[in-house]
Scaffold this motif. Structure first.
Motif, PDB file in Angstrom:
ATOM      1  N   LYS A 169       0.817  -1.218   0.000  1.00  0.00           N
ATOM      2  CA  LYS A 169       0.000   0.000   0.000  1.00  0.00           C
ATOM      3  C   LYS A 169       0.847   1.263   0.000  1.00  0.00           C
ATOM      4  CE  LYS A 169      -3.952   2.102   2.376  1.00  0.00           C
ATOM      5  NZ  LYS A 169      -4.915   1.959   3.501  1.00  0.00           N
ATOM      6  N   HIS A 170       2.032   1.169   0.622  1.00  0.00           N
ATOM      7  CA  HIS A 170       2.888   2.353   0.747  1.00  0.00           C
ATOM      8  C   HIS A 170       4.278   2.038   0.205  1.00  0.00           C
ATOM      9  CE1 HIS A 170      -0.103   4.400   3.285  1.00  0.00           C
ATOM     10  NE2 HIS A 170      -0.267   3.231   3.888  1.00  0.00           N
ATOM     11  N   GLU A 171       4.498   2.365  -1.051  1.00  0.00           N
ATOM     12  CA  GLU A 171       5.763   2.055  -1.701  1.00  0.00           C
ATOM     13  C   GLU A 171       6.944   2.758  -1.045  1.00  0.00           C
ATOM     14  OE1 GLU A 171       5.734   2.568  -5.888  1.00  0.00           O
ATOM     15  OE2 GLU A 171       3.992   1.264  -6.222  1.00  0.00           O
ATOM     16  N   ASP A 172       6.686   3.923  -0.451  1.00  0.00           N
ATOM     17  CA  ASP A 172       7.772   4.644   0.205  1.00  0.00           C
ATOM     18  C   ASP A 172       8.301   3.882   1.419  1.00  0.00           C
ATOM     19  OD1 ASP A 172       5.216   5.166   1.337  1.00  0.00           O
ATOM     20  OD2 ASP A 172       6.052   6.842   2.481  1.00  0.00           O
ATOM     21  N   VAL A 173       7.410   3.186   2.121  1.00  0.00           N
ATOM     22  CA  VAL A 173       7.830   2.389   3.267  1.00  0.00           C
ATOM     23  C   VAL A 173       8.641   1.185   2.797  1.00  0.00           C
ATOM     24  CG1 VAL A 173       7.058   1.034   5.258  1.00  0.00           C
ATOM     25  CG2 VAL A 173       5.819   3.111   4.602  1.00  0.00           C
ATOM     26  N   LEU A 174       8.147   0.533   1.736  1.00  0.00           N
ATOM     27  CA  LEU A 174       8.890  -0.601   1.174  1.00  0.00           C
ATOM     28  C   LEU A 174      10.264  -0.152   0.698  1.00  0.00           C
ATOM     29  CD1 LEU A 174       9.271  -3.447   0.098  1.00  0.00           C
ATOM     30  CD2 LEU A 174       7.957  -2.790  -1.931  1.00  0.00           C
ATOM     31  N   SER A 175      10.321   1.005   0.029  1.00  0.00           N
ATOM     32  CA  SER A 175      11.591   1.516  -0.486  1.00  0.00           C
ATOM     33  C   SER A 175      12.573   1.787   0.646  1.00  0.00           C
ATOM     34  CB  SER A 175      11.344   2.795  -1.286  1.00  0.00           C
ATOM     35  OG  SER A 175      12.557   3.309  -1.788  1.00  0.00           O
ATOM     36  N   TYR A 176      12.071   2.285   1.757  1.00  0.00           N
ATOM     37  CA  TYR A 176      12.932   2.574   2.908  1.00  0.00           C
ATOM     38  C   TYR A 176      13.612   1.301   3.397  1.00  0.00           C
ATOM     39  CZ  TYR A 176      14.278   3.459   7.749  1.00  0.00           C
ATOM     40  OH  TYR A 176      14.979   3.524   8.926  1.00  0.00           O
ATOM     41  N   PHE A 177      12.830   0.239   3.566  1.00  0.00           N
ATOM     42  CA  PHE A 177      13.407  -0.994   4.097  1.00  0.00           C
ATOM     43  C   PHE A 177      14.257  -1.715   3.050  1.00  0.00           C
ATOM     44  CE2 PHE A 177      10.126  -0.327   7.291  1.00  0.00           C
ATOM     45  CZ  PHE A 177      10.832  -0.629   8.443  1.00  0.00           C
ATOM     46  N   ALA A 178      13.867  -1.607   1.777  1.00  0.00           N
ATOM     47  CA  ALA A 178      14.677  -2.227   0.724  1.00  0.00           C
ATOM     48  C   ALA A 178      16.042  -1.563   0.649  1.00  0.00           C
ATOM     49  CB  ALA A 178      13.955  -2.123  -0.615  1.00  0.00           C
ATOM     50  N   ASN A 179      16.083  -0.251   0.872  1.00  0.00           N
ATOM     51  CA  ASN A 179      17.356   0.466   0.852  1.00  0.00           C
ATOM     52  C   ASN A 179      18.162   0.207   2.127  1.00  0.00           C
ATOM     53  OD1 ASN A 179      17.049   1.717  -1.664  1.00  0.00           O
ATOM     54  ND2 ASN A 179      15.777   3.342  -0.786  1.00  0.00           N
ATOM     55  N   LYS A 180      17.460  -0.124   3.189  1.00  0.00           N
ATOM     56  CA  LYS A 180      18.130  -0.384   4.463  1.00  0.00           C
ATOM     57  C   LYS A 180      18.832  -1.742   4.460  1.00  0.00           C
ATOM     58  CE  LYS A 180      17.137  -0.139   9.447  1.00  0.00           C
ATOM     59  NZ  LYS A 180      17.950   1.067   9.708  1.00  0.00           N
ATOM     60  N   PHE A 181      18.203  -2.719   3.758  1.00  0.00           N
ATOM     61  CA  PHE A 181      18.765  -4.071   3.718  1.00  0.00           C
ATOM     62  C   PHE A 181      19.182  -4.389   2.283  1.00  0.00           C
ATOM     63  CE2 PHE A 181      15.667  -4.032   7.222  1.00  0.00           C
ATOM     64  CZ  PHE A 181      16.498  -4.359   8.266  1.00  0.00           C
ATOM     65  N   HIS A 182      20.442  -4.104   1.971  1.00  0.00           N
ATOM     66  CA  HIS A 182      20.942  -4.312   0.609  1.00  0.00           C
ATOM     67  C   HIS A 182      21.151  -5.790   0.315  1.00  0.00           C
ATOM     68  CE1 HIS A 182      22.282  -0.067  -0.636  1.00  0.00           C
ATOM     69  NE2 HIS A 182      21.509   0.043   0.430  1.00  0.00           N
ATOM     70  N   HIS A 183      21.410  -6.575   1.351  1.00  0.00           N
ATOM     71  CA  HIS A 183      21.616  -8.011   1.191  1.00  0.00           C
ATOM     72  C   HIS A 183      20.707  -8.740   2.168  1.00  0.00           C
ATOM     73  CE1 HIS A 183      25.341  -6.198  -0.339  1.00  0.00           C
ATOM     74  NE2 HIS A 183      25.406  -7.236  -1.147  1.00  0.00           N
ATOM     75  N   VAL A 184      20.055  -9.791   1.699  1.00  0.00           N
ATOM     76  CA  VAL A 184      19.112 -10.553   2.520  1.00  0.00           C
ATOM     77  C   VAL A 184      19.585 -11.996   2.623  1.00  0.00           C
ATOM     78  CG1 VAL A 184      16.747 -11.378   2.743  1.00  0.00           C
ATOM     79  CG2 VAL A 184      17.188  -9.078   1.857  1.00  0.00           C
ATOM     80  N   LEU A 185      19.703 -12.493   3.848  1.00  0.00           N
ATOM     81  CA  LEU A 185      20.067 -13.884   4.102  1.00  0.00           C
ATOM     82  C   LEU A 185      18.939 -14.537   4.888  1.00  0.00           C
ATOM     83  CD1 LEU A 185      21.973 -16.341   4.367  1.00  0.00           C
ATOM     84  CD2 LEU A 185      22.967 -15.229   6.388  1.00  0.00           C
ATOM     85  N   VAL A 186      18.437 -15.656   4.382  1.00  0.00           N
ATOM     86  CA  VAL A 186      17.358 -16.379   5.058  1.00  0.00           C
ATOM     87  C   VAL A 186      17.844 -17.787   5.399  1.00  0.00           C
ATOM     88  CG1 VAL A 186      14.961 -17.154   4.939  1.00  0.00           C
ATOM     89  CG2 VAL A 186      15.663 -15.090   3.698  1.00  0.00           C
ATOM     90  N   ASP A 187      17.830 -18.110   6.681  1.00  0.00           N
ATOM     91  CA  ASP A 187      18.211 -19.451   7.122  1.00  0.00           C
ATOM     92  C   ASP A 187      16.949 -20.309   7.263  1.00  0.00           C
ATOM     93  OD1 ASP A 187      19.785 -21.532   7.931  1.00  0.00           O
ATOM     94  OD2 ASP A 187      20.155 -20.765   9.947  1.00  0.00           O
ATOM     95  N   GLU A 188      17.106 -21.624   7.275  1.00  0.00           N
ATOM     96  CA  GLU A 188      15.991 -22.572   7.413  1.00  0.00           C
ATOM     97  C   GLU A 188      14.902 -22.300   6.364  1.00  0.00           C
ATOM     98  OE1 GLU A 188      16.391 -25.033   9.228  1.00  0.00           O
ATOM     99  OE2 GLU A 188      17.829 -24.461  10.786  1.00  0.00           O
ATOM    100  N   TYR A 189      15.341 -22.022   5.137  1.00  0.00           N
ATOM    101  CA  TYR A 189      14.398 -21.611   4.086  1.00  0.00           C
ATOM    102  C   TYR A 189      13.428 -22.723   3.707  1.00  0.00           C
ATOM    103  CZ  TYR A 189      12.911 -18.968  -0.055  1.00  0.00           C
ATOM    104  OH  TYR A 189      12.178 -18.262  -0.986  1.00  0.00           O
ATOM    105  N   GLN A 190      13.737 -23.961   4.069  1.00  0.00           N
ATOM    106  CA  GLN A 190      12.838 -25.067   3.733  1.00  0.00           C
ATOM    107  C   GLN A 190      11.519 -24.974   4.498  1.00  0.00           C
ATOM    108  OE1 GLN A 190      15.547 -25.524   5.639  1.00  0.00           O
ATOM    109  NE2 GLN A 190      14.812 -26.449   7.533  1.00  0.00           N
TER     110      GLN A 190
END
Length: 226
Positions: A149-170
């Protein structure tokens, strides 16, 4: 109090189910023994009385739904004692130590409560607290809704986390996958770790297929897939 007046829903470890089913049957107590209750909120809402430990999530559910309870704190967790004491202080139920939670005490207390339904009703009213609580699934789904709903909020967090690591992805479910993709797709840098043979959360809608389909799901991202 006669056994025929009560019906018990009992959640326990899988290895204890058969033994407890036999115990209730031998004592002519109507009961449904389960290794997991999928709709815990529904089970709590439908209960006249809840008996259990006093973890934070349990107390929050009792307060949000408004049900009376007997809380027996886990001895090794001091927070549970504080949770139970706080709940009992509102008048919503009892907080009792494990050592004092005896068959005699429980039988006497249940008889008194079920012979006085008006007291249970008062306890239920006192237990209810308006706390705007959400569960784990709500946190994820509401965040997805916010981002869409709020692209500006998504953009803020996307810019905050340039790399994403997910453990236990199964053990990722669809909502978790969608949240990860929303955050990672701007920069296209994501690494996931998992083993589909170790997936244990299907009862929470985890889908090992998401892990196995990683290459197809993120093929438009930059970098290599292994």
């Amino acid at each position: 109090m006669k056994n025929k007046k009560i019906f018990i829903t009992h959640q326990t470890r899988p290895e204890n189910v058969e033994r407890l089913q036999r115990f209730y049957a031998e004592n002519k107590i109507r009961a449904n023994v389960l290794s997991f209750i999928h709709d815990m909120a529904g089970a709590i809402a439908g209960a006249d009385l809840v008996i259990g430990r006093s973890g934070a999530s349990t107390v929050i559910e009792l307060q949000t739904i408004g049900r009376p309870a007997i809380l027996v704190p886990l001895n090794i967790n001091p927070d549970q004692a504080a949770n139970a004491a706080s709940f009992a202080k509102t008048g919503g139920g009892f907080a009792i130590e494990q050592s004092k939670f005896t068959p005699r005490w429980l039988s006497s207390t249940l008889a008194e409560l079920f012979d006085n339904p008006s007291r249970l009703e008062k306890m239920a009213t006192k237990s209810r607290v308006e706390n705007n609580a959400v569960d784990f699934d709500d946190i994820i789904n509401l965040t997805i809704k916010l981002f869409k709903k709020h692209e500006d909020v998504l953009s803020y967090f996307a810019n905050k986390f340039h790399h994403v690591l997910v453990d236990e992805y199964q053990d990722t479910n669809h909502a978790q996958y969608e949240l990860v993709r929303l955050i990672a797709e701007k920069n296209g840098n994501i690494c996931v770790v998992g083993d589909d043979d170790q997936s244990i959360y299907r009862f929470r809608q985890a889908m090992p297929e998401i892990f196995m389909g990683y290459k197809d799901s993120f093929e438009d991202f930059t970098g290599d897939n292994y």
